[in-house]
Design an enzyme around this catalytic site. Structure first.
Site, PDB file in Angstrom:
ATOM      1  N   LYS A  13       0.830  -1.216   0.000  1.00 44.47           N
ATOM      2  CA  LYS A  13       0.000   0.000   0.000  1.00 44.47           C
ATOM      3  C   LYS A  13       0.863   1.265   0.000  1.00 44.47           C
ATOM      4  CE  LYS A  13      -1.976  -1.172   3.921  1.00 44.47           C
ATOM      5  NZ  LYS A  13      -1.302  -2.446   4.239  1.00 44.47           N
ATOM      6  N   ARG A  87      -9.659   0.665   8.792  1.00 46.66           N
ATOM      7  CA  ARG A  87      -9.293  -0.703   9.146  1.00 46.66           C
ATOM      8  C   ARG A  87     -10.406  -1.417   9.902  1.00 46.66           C
ATOM      9  NH1 ARG A  87      -3.359   0.294   8.928  1.00 46.66           N
ATOM     10  NH2 ARG A  87      -2.214  -1.614   9.283  1.00 46.66           N
ATOM     11  N   ARG A 126      11.603  -5.332   4.946  1.00 45.68           N
ATOM     12  CA  ARG A 126      11.263  -3.915   4.699  1.00 45.68           C
ATOM     13  C   ARG A 126      12.177  -2.955   5.459  1.00 45.68           C
ATOM     14  NH1 ARG A 126       5.184  -1.862   5.387  1.00 45.68           N
ATOM     15  NH2 ARG A 126       5.339  -2.759   7.469  1.00 45.68           N
ATOM     16  N   ARG A 171      -0.765  -8.877  13.670  1.00 43.48           N
ATOM     17  CA  ARG A 171      -1.348  -7.882  12.758  1.00 43.48           C
ATOM     18  C   ARG A 171      -2.242  -8.559  11.721  1.00 43.48           C
ATOM     19  NH1 ARG A 171       4.337  -5.628  11.539  1.00 43.48           N
ATOM     20  NH2 ARG A 171       3.504  -4.280   9.915  1.00 43.48           N
TER      21      ARG A 171
END
Ligand code: ADP
Ligand code: ADP
Ligand code: ZN
Length: 213
Positions: A13, A87, A126, A171
């Site tokens: 995203k 969310r 990441r 998550r």
């Protein structure tokens, strides 16, 4: 144009949002980035959200809706990209109300589909430029010169404390329980569009452009 990028942690995203900012003058509204900023500010809110974020759970709807509300009052430029927001269903309802009050609407909700196995590799590899926010990956998207940001020349690369396998598992649990119902919510409104998030970064860019053009 106002769009939502919807997908699990690591779906891409932020990477795609930054591209849209550069090419379409859109404004990226990432609640994750806003919350990370809040936690470094030393405020009461920052202290409350820090523990929640590190545990991989969701921050309360009240806090994130408040953050988004403030940003919507600013410049609209080429439109908003909601990245990591909404969310939950209450967040989606709040966004609908906020946009309606401004005389704006959502043009598309783009679901980025990536399977869980790929997400582990995405998240654990990441890192981002601490100066400009460019998103990199150890394997799939390295800077041209090790340790030096392609975009700004900065050398202050950062890794997130919550980008580890344990936190990702939590998550993902939150994503499937609380966020994935939004897929049905937007499908029912006729706004849902889907792209293959497993494709290469450039190809995902093209798929999103095809939806927006
Ligand atoms: P990712 O890039 O992995 O999708 P984000 O940077 O969007 O993660 O979010 C990091 C953390 O910030 C989340 O795990 C959650 O604790 C909190 N957060 C971000 N956006 C929201 C939101 N819209 N509602 C609740 N919590 C949020
Ligand atoms: P999100 O904002 O959804 O959490 P990011 O944009 O931060 O996801 O991407 C997560 C990681 O995966 C980053 O290291 C990024 O460089 C990498 N990445 C993003 N899109 C792709 C892609 N299409 N293919 C391979 N790696 C990608
Ligand atoms: Zn940079």
């Amino acid at each position: 144009m106002n769009i939502i990028l919807l997908g699990p942690p690591g779906a891409g995203k932020g990477t795609q949002a930054r591209h849209l900012v550069e090419t379409r003058n859109m404004i990226q509204l990432s609640t994750g980035d806003m919350l990370r900023e809040a936690r470094t500010s030393g405020t009461e809110m920052g202290r409350i959200v820090a523990d929640v974020m590190d545990s991989g759970q969701l921050v309360t709807d009240e806090i994130v809706i408040g953050l988004i509300r403030e940003k919507l009052e600013g410049d609209r430029a080429g439109g908003f990209i909601f990245d990591g927001f909404p969310r939950t269903l209450p967040q989606a309802d709040a966004l609908a109300e906020l946009l309606a009050a401004m005389g704006e609407k959502l043009d598309a909700v783009i679901e980025m589909q990536v399977d869980d196995a790929a997400l582990v590799a995405r998240i654990t590899g990441r890192f981002t430029c601490g100066d400009c926010g460019e998103v990199y990956h150890d394997v799939t998207h390295r800077p041209k010169v090790d340790g030096v940001c392609d975009k700004c020349g900065g050398t202050n690369m950062k890794r997130r404390a919550d980008d580890n396998e344990d936190s990702l598992r939590q998550r993902l649990m939150e994503y499937y329980k609380k966020t994935s119902p939004l897929i049905g919510y937007y499908y029912a409104k006729g706004q849902l569009r889907t792209v293959d998030g497993l494709a290469e970064i450039d190809d995902v860019q093209k798929a999103i452009a095809a939806i927006l053009d």
